[in-house]
Design an enzyme around this catalytic site. Structure first.
Site, PDB file in Angstrom:
ATOM      1  CG  ASP A  13     -10.151  -1.062  -5.168  1.00 44.43           C
ATOM      2  OD1 ASP A  13     -10.724  -0.174  -4.520  1.00 44.43           O
ATOM      3  OD2 ASP A  13      -8.914  -1.211  -5.193  1.00 44.43           O
ATOM      4  CE  LYS A  16     -15.290  -3.686  -0.023  1.00 45.19           C
ATOM      5  NZ  LYS A  16     -14.142  -3.788  -0.922  1.00 45.19           N
ATOM      6  N   GLY A  40     -13.490   3.769  -1.251  1.00 44.34           N
ATOM      7  CA  GLY A  40     -14.197   4.669  -2.156  1.00 44.34           C
ATOM      8  C   GLY A  40     -14.893   3.884  -3.230  1.00 44.34           C
ATOM      9  CG  HIS A  41     -18.416   2.427  -3.271  1.00 46.03           C
ATOM     10  ND1 HIS A  41     -18.132   2.117  -1.970  1.00 46.03           N
ATOM     11  CD2 HIS A  41     -19.707   2.790  -3.313  1.00 46.03           C
ATOM     12  CE1 HIS A  41     -19.212   2.292  -1.239  1.00 46.03           C
ATOM     13  NE2 HIS A  41     -20.194   2.703  -2.026  1.00 46.03           N
ATOM     14  CD  GLN A 223     -10.271  -0.310   3.644  1.00 47.67           C
ATOM     15  OE1 GLN A 223     -10.658  -0.558   4.762  1.00 47.67           O
ATOM     16  NE2 GLN A 223     -10.561   0.830   3.061  1.00 47.67           N
TER      17      GLN A 223
HETATM   18  P1  IMP Z   1      -4.189   2.442   4.077  1.00 47.79           P
HETATM   19  O1  IMP Z   1      -5.459   1.710   4.316  1.00 47.79           O
HETATM   20  O2  IMP Z   1      -4.389   3.805   3.478  1.00 47.79           O
HETATM   21  O3  IMP Z   1      -3.304   2.465   5.286  1.00 47.79           O
HETATM   22  O4  IMP Z   1      -3.357   1.613   2.960  1.00 47.79           O
HETATM   23  C1  IMP Z   1      -2.824   0.322   3.226  1.00 47.79           C
HETATM   24  C2  IMP Z   1      -2.979  -0.583   2.016  1.00 47.79           C
HETATM   25  O5  IMP Z   1      -4.352  -0.862   1.783  1.00 47.79           O
HETATM   26  C3  IMP Z   1      -2.452   0.010   0.712  1.00 47.79           C
HETATM   27  O6  IMP Z   1      -1.929  -1.038  -0.098  1.00 47.79           O
HETATM   28  C4  IMP Z   1      -3.702   0.577   0.058  1.00 47.79           C
HETATM   29  O7  IMP Z   1      -3.570   0.671  -1.346  1.00 47.79           O
HETATM   30  C5  IMP Z   1      -4.700  -0.481   0.451  1.00 47.79           C
HETATM   31  N1  IMP Z   1      -6.074   0.012   0.481  1.00 47.79           N
HETATM   32  C6  IMP Z   1      -6.660   0.772   1.432  1.00 47.79           C
HETATM   33  N2  IMP Z   1      -7.942   1.011   1.126  1.00 47.79           N
HETATM   34  C7  IMP Z   1      -8.184   0.381  -0.024  1.00 47.79           C
HETATM   35  C8  IMP Z   1      -9.352   0.211  -0.829  1.00 47.79           C
HETATM   36  O8  IMP Z   1     -10.444   0.702  -0.524  1.00 47.79           O
HETATM   37  N3  IMP Z   1      -9.181  -0.535  -1.957  1.00 47.79           N
HETATM   38  C9  IMP Z   1      -8.019  -1.111  -2.285  1.00 47.79           C
HETATM   39  N4  IMP Z   1      -6.908  -1.008  -1.574  1.00 47.79           N
HETATM   40  C10 IMP Z   1      -6.999  -0.268  -0.445  1.00 47.79           C
END
Ligand code: IMP
Length: 425
Positions: A13, A16, A40-41, A223
């Protein structure tokens, strides 16, 4: 700038999308290389708001080729929803290309993600529950369904059957869930295949052609470094590799195709989901950052955990990704905080000084951040467009980050608008 990778340098977040949006103007191809709709953005352009989860935001530049690389996991329903929303906003989406080799998120992945978290209870990871982890699990187990499979009904049905069968035990509580009907699922994904067919392509070749012709390819990470499956704060990470090295695998290019690596970080730190966060603030300063920075997840709406900038983590990200430039976003959010604190090292629970990001999970969990204090600024910097427009303490703050990380700061975000960026150097 022929091959440029853009990665998150913290826990995600960082903004990017906004940086990609800026750099995309000079690129021929923008390609995402990992993750899925857990990202997501929002991009605000001429007062119009665009939400992205899968499609690279470069699509807002007419005529640009925007690709979803083989390393991405694609929920076709979400992708079609995003395409339709963009069409309604009169955006030309003809430049979208989707790798035929990208893996598909299936309904059972989403169910398994939610069920897995429920099973972990208080040890949950805090995933986005979008099926990301189970989809990558199936990919590694060679039980994944790929984008190209949607174009062959027979193969699609056989593969869904083979993938769903071993999960029957785990999915027993969902036995009667209509989403798990083999026939209906095959038909549904076949329909998605028809819709997406004009966009399905060999996206690696698209990158090679652009690079070989002297064009510029932007590799868009989702991420971030500290959520990396191998290098992040495991197990509180995502199931892909958001580090720069992964751009080669997730897009299908070689390491020597990469010329620059840009890291994006906020002027402070945030994290969603569980896991260690040494500079986390549970006080009114944390609340200031959350309120001023609108720190609520774009994908899940969850409140983000907020804290001071962590240079231990940032130095780690700088080296791990071999960053050539930094883009610092949301500097405006620090206005009104005086002094500004920055973590420069950790102290372990045994009292040892830790200058480097600890590789051992137990050490990191027990680490306390130690800070230096820098002068704050109170002015609204939203109108600043050049380095000279920035107040002296803001410039000192940026210079301090540069010195500590050894990476030049090239872009600074001073507000949510597209134009609210300052180019340095
Ligand atoms: P997953 O990617 O849904 O499996 O989540 C695993 C971890 O990555 C969790 O702590 C989520 O909150 C974090 N996470 C996944 N995608 C994002 C993102 O785009 N921004 C921030 N944290 C993320």
């Amino acid at each position: 700038m022929p091959g440029v990778v853009i990665v998150g340098a913290q826990w995600g977040d960082e903004g990017k999308g906004k940086v990609v949006d800026q750099l995309a103007e000079r690129a021929d191809v923008v390609i995402r290389f990992q993750g899925g709709n857990n990202a997501g953005h929002t991009i605000v352009r001429d007062g119009q708001e665009f939400k992205f989860h899968l499609i690279p935001s470069g699509i807002l530049h007419p005529g640009k080729t925007c690709a979803i690389g083989n390393g991405v996991v694609v929920d076709p329903k979400v992708l079609i929803g995003e395409l339709d929303a963009l069409r309604r906003q009169r955006i030309d989406v003809s430049g979208l290309r989707i790798s035929a080799n990208a893996h598909l998120i299936m309904p059972y992945h989403v169910i398994l993600d939610t069920a897995g978290e429920a099973k972990l209870g208080k040890y949950e990871i805090g995933t986005t529950k979008r099926g990301i982890g189970p989809c990558y699990t199936d990919k590694a187990a060679r039980l994944g369904i790929r984008v190209q499979d949607m174009l062959d009904p027979k193969i699609l049905r056989t593969k869904i059957f083979a993938a769903m069968e071993p999960k029957k035990q785990l999915l027993r509580p969902f036995e009667r869930d209509p989403r798990l009907d083999l026939h209906a699922m095959t038909e549904e994904y076949q329909r998605y295949g028809h819709r997406l067919e004009p966009h399905i392509a060999d996206t690696a070749k698209i990158c090679w052609d652009a690079l070989d012709a002297g064009g510029t390819v932007l590799f868009e990470g989702a991420q971030a470094t500290l959520l990396d499956l191998d290098h992040g704060t495991y197990p509180f990470v995502t199931s892909s590799n958001p580090v720069a090295g992964s751009a080669c695998v997730g897009a299908g290019v070689g390491p020597t195709d990469i010329d620059e690596v840009w890291g994006v970080c906020k002027a402070y730190t945030t994290r969603v989901g569980a896991g260690p966060f040494p500079t986390e603030l549970d006080d009114e300063i944390g609340a200031h950052l959350r309120d001023r920075g609108h720190e609520f997840g774009t994908t899940t709406g969850r409140e983000r955990r907020c804290g001071w900038l962590d240079l231990v983590g940032l130095r780690y990200a700088a080296r791990l990704n071999r960053l050539s430039a930094l883009a610092i976003t949301k500097l405006d959010v620090l206005a009104g905080l005086d002094p500004i604190r920055v973590a420069i090292r950790y102290r372990s629970s045994e009292g040892a000084v830790l200058d480097r990001f600890p590789y051992h999970q137990t050490v990191l969990h027990g680490a306390r951040a130690e800070y230096v204090e820098l002068p704050g600024f109170s002015e609204d910097i939203g109108e600043c467009r050049t380095e000279d427009d920035l107040p002296q303490p803001a410039r000192e703050y940026l210079a301090f980050i540069e010195r500590e990380t050894g990476v030049p700061v090239k872009l600074v975000g001073v507000g949510p608008g597209r134009e609210q960026m300052v180019a340095l150097g």
